[in-house]
Scaffold this motif. Structure first.
Motif, PDB file in Angstrom:
ATOM      1  N   TYR A  22       0.836  -1.198   0.000  1.00  0.00           N
ATOM      2  CA  TYR A  22       0.000   0.000   0.000  1.00  0.00           C
ATOM      3  C   TYR A  22       0.873   1.250   0.000  1.00  0.00           C
ATOM      4  CZ  TYR A  22      -3.529  -3.401   1.146  1.00  0.00           C
ATOM      5  OH  TYR A  22      -4.348  -4.498   1.109  1.00  0.00           O
ATOM      6  N   THR A  23       0.566   2.187  -0.884  1.00  0.00           N
ATOM      7  CA  THR A  23       1.410   3.368  -1.047  1.00  0.00           C
ATOM      8  C   THR A  23       1.535   4.183   0.239  1.00  0.00           C
ATOM      9  OG1 THR A  23      -0.482   4.638  -1.879  1.00  0.00           O
ATOM     10  CG2 THR A  23       0.945   3.587  -3.508  1.00  0.00           C
ATOM     11  N   LYS A  24       0.464   4.328   0.968  1.00  0.00           N
ATOM     12  CA  LYS A  24       0.499   5.164   2.164  1.00  0.00           C
ATOM     13  C   LYS A  24       1.236   4.495   3.321  1.00  0.00           C
ATOM     14  CE  LYS A  24      -3.425   7.715   0.553  1.00  0.00           C
ATOM     15  NZ  LYS A  24      -3.212   7.262  -0.804  1.00  0.00           N
ATOM     16  N   LYS A  25       1.636   3.260   3.126  1.00  0.00           N
ATOM     17  CA  LYS A  25       2.411   2.532   4.139  1.00  0.00           C
ATOM     18  C   LYS A  25       3.862   3.018   4.174  1.00  0.00           C
ATOM     19  CE  LYS A  25       3.443  -2.323   5.257  1.00  0.00           C
ATOM     20  NZ  LYS A  25       3.194  -3.707   4.837  1.00  0.00           N
ATOM     21  N   PHE A  26       4.299   3.696   3.104  1.00  0.00           N
ATOM     22  CA  PHE A  26       5.711   4.053   2.962  1.00  0.00           C
ATOM     23  C   PHE A  26       5.909   5.564   2.869  1.00  0.00           C
ATOM     24  CE2 PHE A  26       4.897  -0.080   1.058  1.00  0.00           C
ATOM     25  CZ  PHE A  26       5.713  -0.871   1.850  1.00  0.00           C
ATOM     26  N   THR A  27       6.948   6.057   3.530  1.00  0.00           N
ATOM     27  CA  THR A  27       7.245   7.489   3.527  1.00  0.00           C
ATOM     28  C   THR A  27       8.418   7.849   2.622  1.00  0.00           C
ATOM     29  OG1 THR A  27       8.705   7.279   5.437  1.00  0.00           O
ATOM     30  CG2 THR A  27       6.379   7.772   5.874  1.00  0.00           C
ATOM     31  N   ALA A  28       9.281   6.885   2.339  1.00  0.00           N
ATOM     32  CA  ALA A  28      10.469   7.186   1.539  1.00  0.00           C
ATOM     33  C   ALA A  28      10.958   5.932   0.816  1.00  0.00           C
ATOM     34  CB  ALA A  28      11.587   7.732   2.429  1.00  0.00           C
ATOM     35  N   LEU A  29      11.705   6.181  -0.236  1.00  0.00           N
ATOM     36  CA  LEU A  29      12.398   5.130  -0.989  1.00  0.00           C
ATOM     37  C   LEU A  29      13.879   5.445  -0.874  1.00  0.00           C
ATOM     38  CD1 LEU A  29      12.788   2.862  -3.107  1.00  0.00           C
ATOM     39  CD2 LEU A  29      12.296   4.576  -4.853  1.00  0.00           C
ATOM     40  N   GLU A  30      14.662   4.442  -0.505  1.00  0.00           N
ATOM     41  CA  GLU A  30      16.097   4.645  -0.318  1.00  0.00           C
ATOM     42  C   GLU A  30      16.864   3.583  -1.083  1.00  0.00           C
ATOM     43  OE1 GLU A  30      17.715   6.103   3.655  1.00  0.00           O
ATOM     44  OE2 GLU A  30      18.337   4.002   3.607  1.00  0.00           O
ATOM     45  N   VAL A  31      17.912   4.012  -1.776  1.00  0.00           N
ATOM     46  CA  VAL A  31      18.756   3.108  -2.561  1.00  0.00           C
ATOM     47  C   VAL A  31      20.214   3.410  -2.234  1.00  0.00           C
ATOM     48  CG1 VAL A  31      19.422   2.373  -4.877  1.00  0.00           C
ATOM     49  CG2 VAL A  31      17.060   3.099  -4.432  1.00  0.00           C
ATOM     50  N   ARG A  32      20.973   2.368  -1.942  1.00  0.00           N
ATOM     51  CA  ARG A  32      22.419   2.512  -1.743  1.00  0.00           C
ATOM     52  C   ARG A  32      23.082   1.797  -2.901  1.00  0.00           C
ATOM     53  NH1 ARG A  32      26.787  -0.073   1.572  1.00  0.00           N
ATOM     54  NH2 ARG A  32      28.228   1.619   2.073  1.00  0.00           N
ATOM     55  N   CYS A  33      23.908   2.555  -3.649  1.00  0.00           N
ATOM     56  CA  CYS A  33      24.499   1.992  -4.860  1.00  0.00           C
ATOM     57  C   CYS A  33      25.828   2.671  -5.186  1.00  0.00           C
ATOM     58  CB  CYS A  33      23.527   2.166  -6.036  1.00  0.00           C
ATOM     59  SG  CYS A  33      23.143   3.886  -6.422  1.00  0.00           S
ATOM     60  N   ARG A  34      26.524   2.076  -6.132  1.00  0.00           N
ATOM     61  CA  ARG A  34      27.682   2.722  -6.757  1.00  0.00           C
ATOM     62  C   ARG A  34      27.571   2.454  -8.247  1.00  0.00           C
ATOM     63  NH1 ARG A  34      32.369  -0.584  -3.590  1.00  0.00           N
ATOM     64  NH2 ARG A  34      31.676  -2.674  -4.085  1.00  0.00           N
ATOM     65  N   TYR A  35      28.095   3.368  -9.043  1.00  0.00           N
ATOM     66  CA  TYR A  35      27.795   3.311 -10.474  1.00  0.00           C
ATOM     67  C   TYR A  35      28.840   4.042 -11.313  1.00  0.00           C
ATOM     68  CZ  TYR A  35      26.121   7.968  -9.305  1.00  0.00           C
ATOM     69  OH  TYR A  35      26.052   9.254  -8.845  1.00  0.00           O
ATOM     70  N   LYS A  36      28.802   3.730 -12.594  1.00  0.00           N
ATOM     71  CA  LYS A  36      29.586   4.435 -13.607  1.00  0.00           C
ATOM     72  C   LYS A  36      28.850   4.212 -14.923  1.00  0.00           C
ATOM     73  CE  LYS A  36      34.158   4.874 -15.614  1.00  0.00           C
ATOM     74  NZ  LYS A  36      35.561   4.453 -15.517  1.00  0.00           N
ATOM     75  N   TYR A  37      28.520   5.292 -15.599  1.00  0.00           N
ATOM     76  CA  TYR A  37      27.756   5.166 -16.841  1.00  0.00           C
ATOM     77  C   TYR A  37      28.050   6.340 -17.770  1.00  0.00           C
ATOM     78  CZ  TYR A  37      24.594   8.740 -15.013  1.00  0.00           C
ATOM     79  OH  TYR A  37      24.078   9.904 -14.529  1.00  0.00           O
ATOM     80  N   GLU A 120       8.998   2.363   5.968  1.00  0.00           N
ATOM     81  CA  GLU A 120       7.603   2.283   6.419  1.00  0.00           C
ATOM     82  C   GLU A 120       7.259   3.374   7.423  1.00  0.00           C
ATOM     83  OE1 GLU A 120       5.998  -1.473   7.630  1.00  0.00           O
ATOM     84  OE2 GLU A 120       7.241  -2.565   6.199  1.00  0.00           O
ATOM     85  N   ASP A 121       6.026   3.843   7.333  1.00  0.00           N
ATOM     86  CA  ASP A 121       5.467   4.750   8.327  1.00  0.00           C
ATOM     87  C   ASP A 121       5.083   3.897   9.535  1.00  0.00           C
ATOM     88  OD1 ASP A 121       3.880   6.352   9.924  1.00  0.00           O
ATOM     89  OD2 ASP A 121       2.628   7.088   8.294  1.00  0.00           O
ATOM     90  N   PRO A 122       5.684   4.122  10.703  1.00  0.00           N
ATOM     91  CA  PRO A 122       5.386   3.276  11.859  1.00  0.00           C
ATOM     92  C   PRO A 122       3.943   3.419  12.345  1.00  0.00           C
ATOM     93  CG  PRO A 122       6.777   5.121  12.508  1.00  0.00           C
ATOM     94  CD  PRO A 122       6.669   5.160  11.011  1.00  0.00           C
ATOM     95  N   ASP A 123       3.272   4.492  11.960  1.00  0.00           N
ATOM     96  CA  ASP A 123       1.893   4.720  12.389  1.00  0.00           C
ATOM     97  C   ASP A 123       0.864   4.271  11.366  1.00  0.00           C
ATOM     98  OD1 ASP A 123       2.796   5.937  14.769  1.00  0.00           O
ATOM     99  OD2 ASP A 123       3.094   7.823  13.703  1.00  0.00           O
ATOM    100  N   PHE A 124       1.313   3.648  10.271  1.00  0.00           N
ATOM    101  CA  PHE A 124       0.384   3.253   9.212  1.00  0.00           C
ATOM    102  C   PHE A 124      -0.588   2.177   9.699  1.00  0.00           C
ATOM    103  CE2 PHE A 124      -0.747   0.217   5.871  1.00  0.00           C
ATOM    104  CZ  PHE A 124      -1.413   1.057   5.001  1.00  0.00           C
ATOM    105  N   VAL A 125      -1.850   2.404   9.415  1.00  0.00           N
ATOM    106  CA  VAL A 125      -2.898   1.414   9.663  1.00  0.00           C
ATOM    107  C   VAL A 125      -3.727   1.363   8.390  1.00  0.00           C
ATOM    108  CG1 VAL A 125      -4.936   0.815  11.020  1.00  0.00           C
ATOM    109  CG2 VAL A 125      -2.967   1.894  12.129  1.00  0.00           C
ATOM    110  N   TYR A 126      -3.838   0.190   7.794  1.00  0.00           N
ATOM    111  CA  TYR A 126      -4.618   0.062   6.568  1.00  0.00           C
ATOM    112  C   TYR A 126      -6.110   0.081   6.878  1.00  0.00           C
ATOM    113  CZ  TYR A 126      -6.638  -1.585   2.263  1.00  0.00           C
ATOM    114  OH  TYR A 126      -7.403  -1.690   1.131  1.00  0.00           O
TER     115      TYR A 126
END
Length: 168
Positions: A22-37, A120-126
């Motif tokens: 569920y979209t409202k369950k999440f507050t952020a998207l985080e990615v840890r990466c390394r790259y070269k392009y 995740e939003d710790p207060d999320f309730v579906y």
């Protein structure tokens, strides 16, 4: 991910995406990466996540979360990229994500991903849609016409006692 075309992608296989995303369950998207392009025009690109929803099964530009890549090369260093999902209007308007496609960059190169996290939003309730409170958006009741209708309730407008021009 090693991109040998100018638009490498990776996505969840059919039937492998969680049923309760569920979209409202999440507050952020985080990615840890390394790259070269490299890109065809030589400019910087974005890391992108396209998503489909339970009501729209088409991957499209209006359903995309972009995380800017500051450079063409992270020089072997791990970088953490973060998107605020609360600021993503189309994400917030959706109810449930049914699939996710990862586009590391628009170019050729390499990307190593340590993790991809949805915070995740710790207060999320579906609350199922049928049990959610009704929300009236721009519910102007001024004038002679009553803009509201219900098949199972009595709706009436009353005059605001402090302002005879205002109907509530």
């Amino acid at each position: 991910t090693i991109g040998t075309t100018n638009d490498p992608i990776s996505k969840f296989a059919d039937g492998c995406f969680p049923d309760d995303f569920y979209t409202k369950k999440f507050t952020a998207l985080e990615v840890r990466c390394r790259y070269k392009y490299t890109t065809p025009g030589g400019g910087k690109s974005n890391l992108a996540f396209y998503y489909i929803t339970d009501s729209d099964s088409t991957y499209a530009e209006n359903k995309c979360i972009r995380l800017p890549l500051d450079n063409l090369d992270s020089n072997g260093e791990w970088v953490t990229l973060r998107a605020d999902l609360l600021a993503e209007n189309n994400w917030q308007a959706a109810d449930k994500v049914a699939g996710l496609r990862f586009d590391p960059f628009n170019g050729q190169g390499e990307m190593e991903v340590d993790y991809i996290r949805f915070i995740e939003d710790p207060d999320f309730v579906y609350i199922p849609p049928e049990e959610r409170p009704i929300e009236i958006i721009n519910g102007d009741a001024e004038g002679d016409m009553n803009p509201y209708h219900s098949g199972n309730a009595k709706i009436r407008r009353i005059v605001d006692p402090d302002n005879k021009e205002n109907h509530v």
